[in-house]
Design an enzyme around this catalytic site. Structure first.
Site, PDB file in Angstrom:
ATOM      1  N   MET A  81      -5.010   6.668 -21.827  1.00  0.00           N
ATOM      2  CA  MET A  81      -3.767   7.388 -21.527  1.00  0.00           C
ATOM      3  C   MET A  81      -3.288   8.133 -22.773  1.00  0.00           C
ATOM      4  SD  MET A  81      -1.881   4.700 -18.931  1.00  0.00           S
ATOM      5  CE  MET A  81      -2.124   3.227 -19.939  1.00  0.00           C
ATOM      6  N   THR A  82      -4.065   9.138 -23.144  1.00  0.00           N
ATOM      7  CA  THR A  82      -3.821   9.871 -24.390  1.00  0.00           C
ATOM      8  C   THR A  82      -2.813  10.998 -24.184  1.00  0.00           C
ATOM      9  OG1 THR A  82      -6.007  10.812 -23.863  1.00  0.00           O
ATOM     10  CG2 THR A  82      -5.867   9.366 -25.759  1.00  0.00           C
ATOM     11  N   TYR A  83      -1.592  10.607 -23.904  1.00  0.00           N
ATOM     12  CA  TYR A  83      -0.494  11.561 -23.749  1.00  0.00           C
ATOM     13  C   TYR A  83       0.822  10.811 -23.922  1.00  0.00           C
ATOM     14  CZ  TYR A  83      -1.799   9.834 -19.064  1.00  0.00           C
ATOM     15  OH  TYR A  83      -2.206   9.056 -18.010  1.00  0.00           O
ATOM     16  N   GLU A  84       1.920  11.559 -23.873  1.00  0.00           N
ATOM     17  CA  GLU A  84       3.270  11.027 -24.032  1.00  0.00           C
ATOM     18  C   GLU A  84       3.662  10.753 -25.483  1.00  0.00           C
ATOM     19  OE1 GLU A  84       5.878  10.188 -21.048  1.00  0.00           O
ATOM     20  OE2 GLU A  84       4.734  12.055 -21.115  1.00  0.00           O
ATOM     21  N   TRP A 103      -3.456  13.113 -15.147  1.00  0.00           N
ATOM     22  CA  TRP A 103      -2.215  12.690 -14.504  1.00  0.00           C
ATOM     23  C   TRP A 103      -1.365  13.941 -14.338  1.00  0.00           C
ATOM     24  CZ3 TRP A 103      -0.352   8.610 -12.000  1.00  0.00           C
ATOM     25  CH2 TRP A 103       1.013   8.607 -11.697  1.00  0.00           C
ATOM     26  N   GLU A 105       0.390  -2.067 -17.066  1.00  0.00           N
ATOM     27  CA  GLU A 105       0.993  -1.560 -18.297  1.00  0.00           C
ATOM     28  C   GLU A 105       2.189  -2.399 -18.723  1.00  0.00           C
ATOM     29  OE1 GLU A 105       1.648   2.680 -18.488  1.00  0.00           O
ATOM     30  OE2 GLU A 105       0.272   3.036 -16.817  1.00  0.00           O
ATOM     31  N   GLU A 109       6.880  -2.825  -9.967  1.00  0.00           N
ATOM     32  CA  GLU A 109       7.822  -3.546  -9.119  1.00  0.00           C
ATOM     33  C   GLU A 109       9.176  -2.871  -9.275  1.00  0.00           C
ATOM     34  OE1 GLU A 109       8.151  -8.141  -8.177  1.00  0.00           O
ATOM     35  OE2 GLU A 109       9.179  -7.693 -10.074  1.00  0.00           O
ATOM     36  N   ALA A 153       0.826  -1.207   0.000  1.00  0.00           N
ATOM     37  CA  ALA A 153       0.000   0.000   0.000  1.00  0.00           C
ATOM     38  C   ALA A 153       0.863   1.261   0.000  1.00  0.00           C
ATOM     39  CB  ALA A 153      -0.916   0.009   1.209  1.00  0.00           C
TER      40      ALA A 153
END
Length: 428
Positions: free
Chosen positions: A278-281, A405, A216, A173, A148
């Protein structure tokens, strides 16, 4: 409200006079630290009810009324003139606010340990404008246990403001998305059962309403395994009174290979309660300088998404940041770009005394400067114009709303325009 772009020779005082308000009102709304310092090309949100239109050469009442979806009689009556009036170039006409659409908003929050008072204050400031506050992230372990994040009193603050709390479960991870970790979970039903039980327990204890999987960089061959995992999650979460949602990579076709191959738009649209695109980057840390979320590619993702997923299930993703690239740029071996908030980008432009340009194809602001060490920089970021283009996309396709984000990146214009465009729905 109205968006005004600073022209050569204008000051905040002269702009305020044109709109009949004080310069301090504009400075406060846009959180301008020094009202005497603005730059050409800077977009300002003018905090007025409705907007003004200054008559351009060749424009008639009919042409202007059509621009704003009004009749000639409505426009004339509102402005106290005759429908047959001949307009003067530069004449100011008042345009009343348009009806707002109901939409939802979701904002990721990524607290550090310990949670700072600055973070707490920012949460308090933003939750009134949110449907969901999404806590990033609860890291899934291979045995179904969960690591957490530090959350302090953030969920209670959100709940008290009527925002629903969402638990974001990730396959992070060692600070990176791990495909092998996800595969281990996807192929071990006993670990899945432990994971689902743990997530439901946490949700009940903390008060989360939604469990949001942000898995992802998965193995493309795990596509059907991920779909089956989500079906099992839904069958556990729904009876427990929890909704299920996912984050999806930006795709324009049914790609089944590469790092996006495991994200099945059609299946997610059938299984989960809503998705976040996730419409960016497009512009990112190691790319050449460019817009982070150019409107053309974003539109292409949305067009594909609504062909596979019910439109009312889709949140359009939006970055609350830009990048400052320094030469030589990353593809030529240069340093990675530095992330900057829209406010930080403006501070750089003001400090360097450079004009801001606007790419109307990408719908994104940008500027160049040379620092004190003689290094050339290119900055792309977000402003009132670029975010309004995304709001228009949400309306055009009837999407569920906006996903951001992330919290803590200063972009006051977004929040002004969000509530000017939409009635933000709360979850009961």
């Amino acid at each position: 409200m109205q968006i005004h772009v600073v022209q050569k020779g204008q000051s905040l005082y002269s702009i305020a006079q044109a709109y009949g308000i004080s310069y301090q009102d504009i400075a406060n709304a846009n959180e301008i630290p020094n009202p005497s310092r603005i730059v050409v090309g800077q977009a300002l949100v003018i905090p007025i009810t409705g907007s003004y239109h200054w008559v351009q050469p060749g424009q008639s009442l009919y042409i202007i009324a059509e621009l704003y979806g009004m009749t000639v009689n409505e426009l004339a009556t509102i402005n106290g003139i005759s429908p047959s009036s001949t307009l003067q170039v530069g004449q100011r006409l008042y345009i009343p606010p348009r009806p707002k659409k109901v939409a939802q908003s979701l904002l990721y929050v990524e607290p550090r340990t310990p949670v700072t008072q600055v973070m707490i204050n920012e949460v308090r400031r933003r939750v009134p404008q949110l449907t969901y506050l999404a806590m990033f992230s609860y890291e899934v372990k291979r045995d179904g246990s969960v690591k957490a994040p530090s959350i302090d009193d953030i969920p209670n603050i959100a709940k008290s403001a009527g925002a629903a709390n969402a638990l974001v479960a990730s396959n992070l991870e060692d600070f990176a998305f791990n495909a092998d970790l996800a595969h281990a979970i996807f192929t071990d039903k006993a670990a899945q059962d432990r994971l689902f039980s743990n997530l439901i327990k946490i949700a009940n204890e903390v008060g989360y309403k939604d469990i949001h999987f942000d898995f992802e960089l998965l193995l493309p061959e795990d596509r059907e395994l991920y779909n089956s995992f989500l079906r099992r999650a839904r069958d556990r979460f729904h009876p427990a009174g929890l909704t299920l949602s996912t984050a999806l990579a930006p795709m324009t076709s049914d790609i089944r290979t590469g790092i996006y191959g495991a994200h099945d738009y059609k299946a997610h649209g059938e299984i989960v309660d809503f998705v976040s695109l996730m419409t960016y980057e497009w512009g990112y840390t190691y790319s050449e300088p460019q817009a982070v979320s150019p409107i053309g590619p974003v539109r292409d993702v949305v067009k594909y998404a609504v062909s596979q997923i019910p439109h009312e299930k889709i949140f359009l993703g939006q970055n609350l940041y830009g990048y400052d690239w320094s030469s030589p740029f990353p593809p030529q071996g240069g340093a990675p770009a530095k992330a900057v908030s829209p406010q930080q980008a403006l501070e750089i432009a003001v400090r360097q005394e450079v004009d801001i340009s606007y790419d109307y194809v990408a719908q994104a602001p940008h500027f160049n400067y040379t620092d004190n060490a003689g290094v050339y920089h290119e900055v792309w970021f977000e402003d009132a114009r670029s975010i309004q283009a995304k709001f228009d996309l949400v309306k055009e396709f009837g999407l569920r709303g906006m996903m951001y984000w992330k919290l803590g990146l200063a972009f006051p214009q977004n929040w002004l325009l969000l509530t000017d465009n939409f009635i933000i729905q709360k979850i009961k």
